[in-house]
Write an enzyme that holds these catalytic residues in place. Structure first.
Site, PDB file in Angstrom:
ATOM      1  N   LYS A 114      37.343  42.311  37.728  1.00  0.00           N
ATOM      2  CA  LYS A 114      36.809  42.710  39.032  1.00  0.00           C
ATOM      3  C   LYS A 114      37.620  42.019  40.112  1.00  0.00           C
ATOM      4  CE  LYS A 114      33.276  45.253  40.335  1.00  0.00           C
ATOM      5  NZ  LYS A 114      32.691  46.298  39.491  1.00  0.00           N
TER       6      LYS A 114
HETATM    7  N1  GLU Z   1      33.354  49.722  40.165  1.00  0.00           N
HETATM    8  C1  GLU Z   1      32.843  50.563  39.123  1.00  0.00           C
HETATM    9  C2  GLU Z   1      31.950  49.770  38.193  1.00  0.00           C
HETATM   10  O1  GLU Z   1      31.426  48.742  38.544  1.00  0.00           O
HETATM   11  C3  GLU Z   1      33.946  51.356  38.422  1.00  0.00           C
HETATM   12  C4  GLU Z   1      34.953  50.537  37.692  1.00  0.00           C
HETATM   13  C5  GLU Z   1      36.108  51.355  37.137  1.00  0.00           C
HETATM   14  O2  GLU Z   1      36.051  52.559  37.161  1.00  0.00           O
HETATM   15  O3  GLU Z   1      37.055  50.729  36.653  1.00  0.00           O
HETATM   16  O4  GLU Z   1      31.665  50.183  37.101  1.00  0.00           O
END
Ligand code: GLU
Length: 425
Positions: A114
């Site tokens: 993240k």
């Molecule tokens: N931000 C989204 C999540 O928390 C998508 C992450 C992604 O597609 O890599 O799942």
């Protein structure tokens, strides 16, 4: 003088602690060895950068950016980038670990990561945001990569930001590398179905859970907290399947209509009103936004931010089913009371995994140099979500634990088995 703004202190339970408490319970139930526990407990990599950019007033402002890779055991790390004024390292660490568990639950070959940049995109011009995305990408140029770490949108970012990220990364490499990021606009190699994917997965999870609870969707009521991409799509798709959406909310407040809110009208209003529901006439505004969580509904979908169902309000939650569109909306301390009250909670790492599932499809299509139809994307992601729900449900019965702990068990078991095959030093 350039400066880095200090992180504001949140009056919330720490999301990293909430994540670790569940991880600990699942690890114990699973009989995870101490060695593997220690490998999975800490993030594999944490990168913090300061990102100076020139603001429109000509002054240089320095932003703090971070990227946490929790694990790359199952494959390249995957996870979104959050732009928010209060984003902090513990939150990003928790979110990165949740990505590891999420990818493992839906059985896609990714680890978890993240990113975060502490900024307020609502107060920045388009040019400032673009410069920030490009500068952050350059600062992370050795972190990101289509086989290393693949970012995506999260709170405060969307396809526009992903396009800049892809462009900056591609320029630095002297070639187009569209598989370095997902959630891109369609013309840049985005996937059909990606925009609605998280909300669609929430809908599939909710329908699966309602079938177990024998709730008839045509007689069910629902409240959705958050009317961004996830919440509004979840609301629309649940409404299409017969549920009456009696309340929705966003940063401007919560809106209630016991006859049901026409979701397409609410979306159209939001889109023509600077992205917020303020002034929407199809519902009455509740006196406090938190009331939405306490309404007498069958299904509650928290799809905004973390830590909204906590020890302070969980006693008042009346829903029969909670389906977590957001990451970490329920604090660890609230779990126990939810279980005591007999509420079924489909946890974030399962319920909102439709987004990363279609991100995976986007990456696959980019690498194939090919485009799938929306029908193929939806059919495959629905199948993955349904199978993941069933496997978590069976695990919850086998270990006699709530769905949340069962989802962690499924995920940790998969990552631990893979780690044991790959081995360490
Ligand atoms: N931000 C989204 C999540 O928390 C998508 C992450 C992604 O597609 O890599 O799942």
């Amino acid at each position: 003088m350039a400066y880095i703004e200090p992180a504001p202190i949140k009056d919330k339970e720490n999301p990293l602690e909430s994540m670790m408490e569940r991880f600990n319970i699942a690890a114990e139930k699973l009989g995870l060895s101490d060695e593997v526990y220690n490998v999975l407990k800490n993030p594999a990599k944490q990168v913090i950068v300061s990102v100076p950019i020139t603001m429109d007033n000509g002054k240089i402002k320095v932003f703090e950016g971070m990227r946490v890779v929790h694990s790359n055991i199952l494959g390249p790390a995957k996870g979104g980038i959050r732009f928010a004024p209060d984003v902090h390292l513990d939150e990003v660490k928790a979110l990165a670990a949740w990505m590891t568990w999420k990818c493992a639950v839906v059985d896609i070959p990714y680890g978890g990561a993240k990113g975060g940049v502490r900024c307020n995109p609502r107060e920045m011009s388009q040019g400032e945001i673009e410069r920030l995305v490009r500068a952050y990408t350059l600062a992370m140029i050795n972190v990101f990569g289509p086989d290393k770490d693949i970012p995506a949108p999260d709170m405060g970012t969307g396809p526009r930001e992903m396009a800049w990220l892809m462009d900056e990364y591609s320029k630095a490499h002297g070639m187009t590398v569209n598989a370095v990021v997902t959630g891109k606009p369609l013309v840049l190699g985005g996937s059909l179905g990606r925009t609605e994917a998280t909300g669609r997965g929430v809908m599939v999870s909710a329908m699966s859970a309602m079938a177990k609870l024998k709730i008839n969707p045509f007689q069910a009521t629902c409240a959705v907290q958050g009317f961004g991409n996830v919440g509004s799509w979840a609301a629309q798709l649940l409404e299409e399947r017969g549920l009456k959406i009696i309340a929705v909310s966003d940063v401007s407040g919560a809106y209630f209509n016991d006859k049901g809110i026409a979701i397409s009208e609410a979306i159209a209003y939001r889109d023509g009103n600077g992205g917020i529901l303020e002034g929407f006439s199809g519902a009455e505004k509740l006196s406090s936004p938190g009331e939405l969580l306490e309404l007498q509904v069958d299904v509650l979908v928290p799809a905004a931010v973390e830590d909204v169902i906590t020890i302070k309000n969980v006693d008042k939650v009346k829903a029969k089913l909670i389906v977590e569109g957001a990451n970490g909306p329920t604090s660890f301390k609230a779990d126990k009371i939810i279980n005591q009250k007999g509420i079924m909670a489909v946890p974030d790492i399962l319920a909102n995994a439709g987004g990363v599932t279609v991100s995976y499809f986007e990456w696959v299509q980019n690498r194939l140099g090919y485009k799938w139809t929306a029908e193929r994307v939806n059919r495959r992601s629905d199948r993955i979500m349904k199978e993941a729900f069933d496997s978590v449900y069976v695990t919850s019965q086998k270990y006699e634990v709530p769905l949340r702990i069962a989802a962690y068990i499924v995920a940790i078991d998969k990552v631990a088995k893979t780690y044991n095959y790959r081995g360490g030093f």
